[in-house]
Design an enzyme around this catalytic site. Sequence first.
Site, PDB file in Angstrom:
ATOM      1  N   THR A 133       0.824  -1.204   0.000  1.00  0.00           N
ATOM      2  CA  THR A 133       0.000   0.000   0.000  1.00  0.00           C
ATOM      3  C   THR A 133       0.862   1.259   0.000  1.00  0.00           C
ATOM      4  O   THR A 133       2.012   1.221   0.451  1.00  0.00           O
ATOM      5  CB  THR A 133      -0.897  -0.013   1.262  1.00  0.00           C
ATOM      6  OG1 THR A 133      -1.425   1.271   1.482  1.00  0.00           O
ATOM      7  CG2 THR A 133      -0.113  -0.398   2.508  1.00  0.00           C
ATOM      8  N   ASP A 134       0.266   2.364  -0.437  1.00  0.00           N
ATOM      9  CA  ASP A 134       0.985   3.649  -0.350  1.00  0.00           C
ATOM     10  C   ASP A 134       1.057   4.147   1.099  1.00  0.00           C
ATOM     11  O   ASP A 134       1.823   5.064   1.400  1.00  0.00           O
ATOM     12  CB  ASP A 134       0.330   4.712  -1.253  1.00  0.00           C
ATOM     13  CG  ASP A 134      -1.122   5.017  -0.903  1.00  0.00           C
ATOM     14  OD1 ASP A 134      -1.687   4.358  -0.019  1.00  0.00           O
ATOM     15  OD2 ASP A 134      -1.701   5.935  -1.533  1.00  0.00           O
ATOM     16  N   GLU A 135       0.274   3.520   1.995  1.00  0.00           N
ATOM     17  CA  GLU A 135       0.249   4.012   3.380  1.00  0.00           C
ATOM     18  C   GLU A 135       1.586   3.801   4.084  1.00  0.00           C
ATOM     19  O   GLU A 135       1.847   4.416   5.108  1.00  0.00           O
ATOM     20  CB  GLU A 135      -0.894   3.350   4.153  1.00  0.00           C
ATOM     21  CG  GLU A 135      -2.237   3.644   3.513  1.00  0.00           C
ATOM     22  CD  GLU A 135      -3.429   3.280   4.382  1.00  0.00           C
ATOM     23  OE1 GLU A 135      -3.315   3.275   5.605  1.00  0.00           O
ATOM     24  OE2 GLU A 135      -4.492   3.000   3.788  1.00  0.00           O
ATOM     25  N   TYR A 158      -1.744  -0.802  10.992  1.00  0.00           N
ATOM     26  CA  TYR A 158      -1.883  -1.445   9.679  1.00  0.00           C
ATOM     27  C   TYR A 158      -0.692  -1.122   8.787  1.00  0.00           C
ATOM     28  O   TYR A 158      -0.021  -2.021   8.262  1.00  0.00           O
ATOM     29  CB  TYR A 158      -3.191  -0.994   8.999  1.00  0.00           C
ATOM     30  CG  TYR A 158      -3.229  -1.287   7.509  1.00  0.00           C
ATOM     31  CD1 TYR A 158      -3.233  -2.590   7.028  1.00  0.00           C
ATOM     32  CD2 TYR A 158      -3.230  -0.238   6.573  1.00  0.00           C
ATOM     33  CE1 TYR A 158      -3.249  -2.860   5.661  1.00  0.00           C
ATOM     34  CE2 TYR A 158      -3.250  -0.500   5.216  1.00  0.00           C
ATOM     35  CZ  TYR A 158      -3.258  -1.810   4.758  1.00  0.00           C
ATOM     36  OH  TYR A 158      -3.263  -2.070   3.408  1.00  0.00           O
ATOM     37  N   LYS A 162       2.341  -3.508   7.228  1.00  0.00           N
ATOM     38  CA  LYS A 162       2.607  -3.652   5.793  1.00  0.00           C
ATOM     39  C   LYS A 162       4.051  -3.231   5.496  1.00  0.00           C
ATOM     40  O   LYS A 162       4.736  -3.864   4.683  1.00  0.00           O
ATOM     41  CB  LYS A 162       1.629  -2.815   4.963  1.00  0.00           C
ATOM     42  CG  LYS A 162       0.192  -3.302   4.973  1.00  0.00           C
ATOM     43  CD  LYS A 162       0.000  -4.682   4.369  1.00  0.00           C
ATOM     44  CE  LYS A 162       0.197  -4.729   2.870  1.00  0.00           C
ATOM     45  NZ  LYS A 162      -0.189  -6.056   2.316  1.00  0.00           N
TER      46      LYS A 162
HETATM   47  N1  LIG Z   1      -7.993  -1.890  -0.350  1.00  0.00           N
HETATM   48  C1  LIG Z   1      -7.075  -1.007  -0.727  1.00  0.00           C
HETATM   49  O1  LIG Z   1      -7.418   0.151  -1.020  1.00  0.00           O
HETATM   50  C2  LIG Z   1      -5.631  -1.404  -0.831  1.00  0.00           C
HETATM   51  C3  LIG Z   1      -4.728  -0.521  -1.415  1.00  0.00           C
HETATM   52  C4  LIG Z   1      -3.387  -0.908  -1.570  1.00  0.00           C
HETATM   53  C5  LIG Z   1      -2.981  -2.150  -1.144  1.00  0.00           C
HETATM   54  N2  LIG Z   1      -3.880  -2.997  -0.560  1.00  0.00           N
HETATM   55  C6  LIG Z   1      -3.377  -4.331  -0.149  1.00  0.00           C
HETATM   56  O2  LIG Z   1      -4.002  -5.264  -1.025  1.00  0.00           O
HETATM   57  C7  LIG Z   1      -4.242  -6.485  -0.326  1.00  0.00           C
HETATM   58  C8  LIG Z   1      -5.721  -6.838  -0.435  1.00  0.00           C
HETATM   59  O3  LIG Z   1      -6.506  -5.783   0.107  1.00  0.00           O
HETATM   60  P1  LIG Z   1      -8.092  -5.902   0.154  1.00  0.00           P
HETATM   61  O4  LIG Z   1      -8.618  -4.524   0.289  1.00  0.00           O
HETATM   62  O5  LIG Z   1      -8.558  -6.756  -0.946  1.00  0.00           O
HETATM   63  O6  LIG Z   1      -8.284  -6.651   1.549  1.00  0.00           O
HETATM   64  P2  LIG Z   1      -9.522  -7.471   2.082  1.00  0.00           P
HETATM   65  O7  LIG Z   1      -9.521  -7.242   3.563  1.00  0.00           O
HETATM   66  O8  LIG Z   1     -10.749  -7.180   1.302  1.00  0.00           O
HETATM   67  O9  LIG Z   1      -9.132  -9.002   1.780  1.00  0.00           O
HETATM   68  C9  LIG Z   1      -8.122  -9.681   2.458  1.00  0.00           C
HETATM   69  C10 LIG Z   1      -8.292 -11.168   2.195  1.00  0.00           C
HETATM   70  O10 LIG Z   1      -7.226 -11.867   2.858  1.00  0.00           O
HETATM   71  C11 LIG Z   1      -7.779 -12.988   3.526  1.00  0.00           C
HETATM   72  N3  LIG Z   1      -6.904 -13.312   4.671  1.00  0.00           N
HETATM   73  C12 LIG Z   1      -6.740 -12.570   5.803  1.00  0.00           C
HETATM   74  N4  LIG Z   1      -5.894 -13.202   6.628  1.00  0.00           N
HETATM   75  C13 LIG Z   1      -5.509 -14.351   5.999  1.00  0.00           C
HETATM   76  C14 LIG Z   1      -4.635 -15.408   6.349  1.00  0.00           C
HETATM   77  N5  LIG Z   1      -3.971 -15.426   7.523  1.00  0.00           N
HETATM   78  N6  LIG Z   1      -4.454 -16.415   5.467  1.00  0.00           N
HETATM   79  C15 LIG Z   1      -5.117 -16.416   4.271  1.00  0.00           C
HETATM   80  N7  LIG Z   1      -5.972 -15.455   3.906  1.00  0.00           N
HETATM   81  C16 LIG Z   1      -6.163 -14.418   4.762  1.00  0.00           C
HETATM   82  C17 LIG Z   1      -9.165 -12.569   3.940  1.00  0.00           C
HETATM   83  O11 LIG Z   1     -10.010 -13.685   4.196  1.00  0.00           O
HETATM   84  C18 LIG Z   1      -9.607 -11.745   2.739  1.00  0.00           C
HETATM   85  O12 LIG Z   1     -10.226 -12.546   1.764  1.00  0.00           O
HETATM   86  C19 LIG Z   1      -3.768  -6.260   1.099  1.00  0.00           C
HETATM   87  O13 LIG Z   1      -2.472  -6.808   1.209  1.00  0.00           O
HETATM   88  C20 LIG Z   1      -3.736  -4.759   1.250  1.00  0.00           C
HETATM   89  O14 LIG Z   1      -2.757  -4.356   2.183  1.00  0.00           O
HETATM   90  C21 LIG Z   1      -5.192  -2.657  -0.390  1.00  0.00           C
END
Ligand SMILES: NC(=O)c1ccc[n+]([C@@H]2O[C@H](COP(=O)([O-])OP(=O)(O)OC[C@H]3O[C@@H](n4cnc5c(N)ncnc54)[C@H](O)[C@@H]3O)[C@@H](O)[C@H]2O)c1
Length: 359
Positions: A133-135, A158, A162
């Site tokens: 993430t950019d965070e 969080y 990350k």
């Molecule tokens: N949502 C955003 O805006 C954003 C932006 C940049 C990066 N990200 C990164 O992208 C990734 C996905 O984000 P998202 O928004 O889809 O998250 P989300 O919370 O919607 O989904 C996370 C998924 O991971 C699974 N999970 C959690 N713990 C687990 C474990 N121990 N083993 C296996 N599966 C597990 C959950 O069941 C879920 O399906 C993350 O790594 C997040 O840091 C998200």
Amino acid sequence: MRNVLVTGGAGFIGSAVCRHLVGSGVNVLNIDKLTYAGNLASLASVDNAPNYRFARLDICDRPAIAEAFRAFEPDHVIHLAAESHVDRSITGSDAFIETNIMGTFSMLEAARAFWLGLAGAKREAFRFLHVSTDEVYGSLDDEGLFVETTPYDPSSPYSASKAASDHLVSAWAHTYKFPAVISNCSNNYGPFHFPEKLIPLVILNAVHGKPLPVYGAGTNIRDWLYVEDHARALDLIVSRGRIGEKYNVGGRNERRNIDVVRTICAILDRLRPAARPHADLITFVTDRPGHDLRYAIDATKLEQELGWRALENFDSGIEKTVRWYLDNEWWWRPLRDKVYAGERLGVLSDVPATAAIGG
Ligand SMILES: NC(=O)c1ccc[n+]([C@@H]2O[C@H](COP(=O)([O-])OP(=O)(O)OC[C@H]3O[C@@H](n4cnc5c(N)ncnc54)[C@H](O)[C@@H]3O)[C@@H](O)[C@H]2O)c1
């Protein structure tokens, strides 16, 4: 045909990645623990496809992950599984440390053992993409953009978890020459977004005539990217990104939170008019502790090196998103009724920090 192991594929971005890859004819193994944020309904359009498989596994369970590598023989790994909600990390960081840091460590070691067992072209082609993430870069003032060399300065549990996982991945690439790549993306939005996050929460609260909570004065700025643009970027980065490099992903769509909320209200006034304008439901609430002011991504490296471009701008993407929520109650209704009804998260009790530290 390429084999891609996706972790967290039942989440918001992971499910978009699975739908994109399966639709492109790639063989996908989706590994997900199915926490509150994981939802197999998001994969209904692909779950009968012959090139899609699902395994309910915890990424921290290294023997089970190692077995999945052995049986599936991935060419590429796209690692998204994480705890992802800043507000939840403020009141309960254990799962963030466990999954985001220890889970990434487990994935790295299982993937490295598998990669070391490969030979020739298979070994050359293997890639591990860590989705971040950019965070991790912290907060910007009014000026400037995050570039790949911006120093890390995470401010929430969080983003700190990350950042720690990003450092592990960089160290594995550096020390073991492990073929890893990192992507750092801005805020995503779009269909299948769990309704604890700002955009789906506002859409659904507005539809139900409930208050629309805006933190502080609503002046925090995020750089919004439509989730399908992110999914395409991840496929490109894992396929053509350079080993050991980082790529920022963002859509050059900065918006103040209050403007995001007003835009959603205006769309709903048009598509689903109510007795009063939806913006009358806006309610300013106490700010999130340590709320970062502004995030903004410079995606030049990804655009120039790999030829990626965001296809949606915020106006087109938010219209599609609002329409999707209006048309897909089957998806969000069970979540609102049984998993999360929209209550405030991430509020600290008023125990003084010193008392808390002193136990
Ligand atoms: N949502 C955003 O805006 C954003 C932006 C940049 C990066 N990200 C990164 O992208 C990734 C996905 O984000 P998202 O928004 O889809 O998250 P989300 O919370 O919607 O989904 C996370 C998924 O991971 C699974 N999970 C959690 N713990 C687990 C474990 N121990 N083993 C296996 N599966 C597990 C959950 O069941 C879920 O399906 C993350 O790594 C997040 O840091 C998200």
